[in-house]
Write a protein that holds these residues in place. Structure first.
Motif, PDB file in Angstrom:
ATOM      1  N   LYS A 218     -54.258  20.407   2.106  1.00  0.00           N
ATOM      2  CA  LYS A 218     -53.311  21.376   1.582  1.00  0.00           C
ATOM      3  C   LYS A 218     -52.008  20.685   1.198  1.00  0.00           C
ATOM      4  CE  LYS A 218     -50.895  25.681   2.641  1.00  0.00           C
ATOM      5  NZ  LYS A 218     -50.607  26.689   3.696  1.00  0.00           N
TER       6      LYS A 218
ATOM      7  N   ALA B  28     -51.808  24.381  -5.909  1.00  0.00           N
ATOM      8  CA  ALA B  28     -50.633  24.815  -5.146  1.00  0.00           C
ATOM      9  C   ALA B  28     -49.471  25.170  -6.079  1.00  0.00           C
ATOM     10  CB  ALA B  28     -50.211  23.732  -4.174  1.00  0.00           C
TER      11      ALA B  28
ATOM     12  N   GLU C 156     -47.730  28.852  -6.729  1.00  0.00           N
ATOM     13  CA  GLU C 156     -46.306  29.029  -6.425  1.00  0.00           C
ATOM     14  C   GLU C 156     -45.494  29.432  -7.649  1.00  0.00           C
ATOM     15  OE1 GLU C 156     -43.229  29.301  -3.813  1.00  0.00           O
ATOM     16  OE2 GLU C 156     -45.227  28.602  -3.234  1.00  0.00           O
TER      17      GLU C 156
ATOM     18  N   ALA D   8     -46.219  22.943  -2.104  1.00  0.00           N
ATOM     19  CA  ALA D   8     -45.612  22.865  -3.432  1.00  0.00           C
ATOM     20  C   ALA D   8     -44.126  22.542  -3.374  1.00  0.00           C
ATOM     21  CB  ALA D   8     -45.832  24.182  -4.178  1.00  0.00           C
TER      22      ALA D   8
END
Length: 261
Positions: A4, A253, A257, A7
């Motif tokens: 993961k 990501a 975002e 951002a």
């Protein structure tokens, strides 16, 4: 399994030590002052490992007849440090060089959330210019300040491993700043490796008796993360990734975002 990617770690946010991401430097020569910074912007995963970066970020910012550079976190919610500088300048209430830091901190406390304002305060700042006819270069960190005003003096948030050339400064001309900055950034980069937090061609600004001259200026000066994302999506930014998996994770990501605003 994909790692993961966070951002908002873009633009030099380092989870472990945000104040130390980026290399900034202020120097007084015999004929003027100079301020410079590296240009690498990094992305980290949840473990604090750099998984991607790009270079060419402008981290030295002009404020009338002086300038500053900031190390560490460069993104605050939906605005970057460049965006904050633009908003500060638009107020028309521009402080003198020796009071800029306090003035800018006051502005940030009003403009940002308490958490973001505190994050800015926890970063290193270097402010460079002239106070009257006297060179003025200061480094600030968490409310503390160190000021220099004599040729040969230096302030920085980073120390190269082989800082053998410091003694040269007093007799050097400010026109040598690009070479000096490049050497400095290179030595710090060597310490942290090819995928470290430091790198890229430095931004270099010299000031002589309140006259500013850009010797090198970088091309990316995003005022919002959304602005960055648009360039990223249009493949106008040359990214380097630790792995293909990280490339896919970062794209996802960022899209999540910023892609739906």
């Amino acid at each position: 399994m994909m790692r993961k990617v966070i951002a908002l770690t873009m633009l030099c946010f380092c989870l472990a030590s945000a104040a130390m991401s980026t290399a900034i430097f202020g120097i007084i020569y015999k004929d003027g002052v100079a301020i410079f910074a590296d240009s690498r912007s990094v992305f980290k995963n949840n473990s604090g490992v750099t998984v991607a970066f790009f270079e060419g970020t402008q981290k030295v910012h002009q404020i009338n007849d002086y300038a500053f550079a900031m190390a560490g976190l460069q993104v605050f919610n939906k605005i970057t440090i460049a965006g904050l500088v633009d908003a500060y300048l638009k107020t028309g209430k521009i402080a003198m060089v020796d009071n800029f830091y306090n003035s800018f901190m006051d502005f940030c406390r009003k403009f940002l959330s308490d958490g973001d304002a505190a994050a800015i305060r926890s970063n290193y700042f270097i402010v460079a210019g002239y106070k009257g006819a006297i060179p003025y270069v200061s480094i600030y960190f968490d409310g503390k300040v160190k000021t220099i005003n004599r040729p040969g003096e230096i302030v920085t948030n980073r120390i190269p491993e082989k800082a053998t050339f410091y003694a040269e400064i007093a007799n050097m001309l400010s026109s040598n700043s690009v070479n000096y900055a490049t050497r400095f950034i290179s030595e710090v980069k060597d310490k942290y490796g090819a995928f470290g937090e430091i790198g890229g061609d430095p931004s270099v600004l010299v000031i002589k008796a309140n006259r500013l001259e850009w010797l090198r200026k970088n091309k990316y000066n995003f005022k919002t993360p959304k602005e960055f994302y648009q360039k990223f999506k249009d493949k106008q930014i040359r990214m380097k990734y630790l792995s293909k998996t990280d490339s896919i994770a970062l794209a996802g990501a960022l899209q999540k975002e910023y892609g739906n605003d």
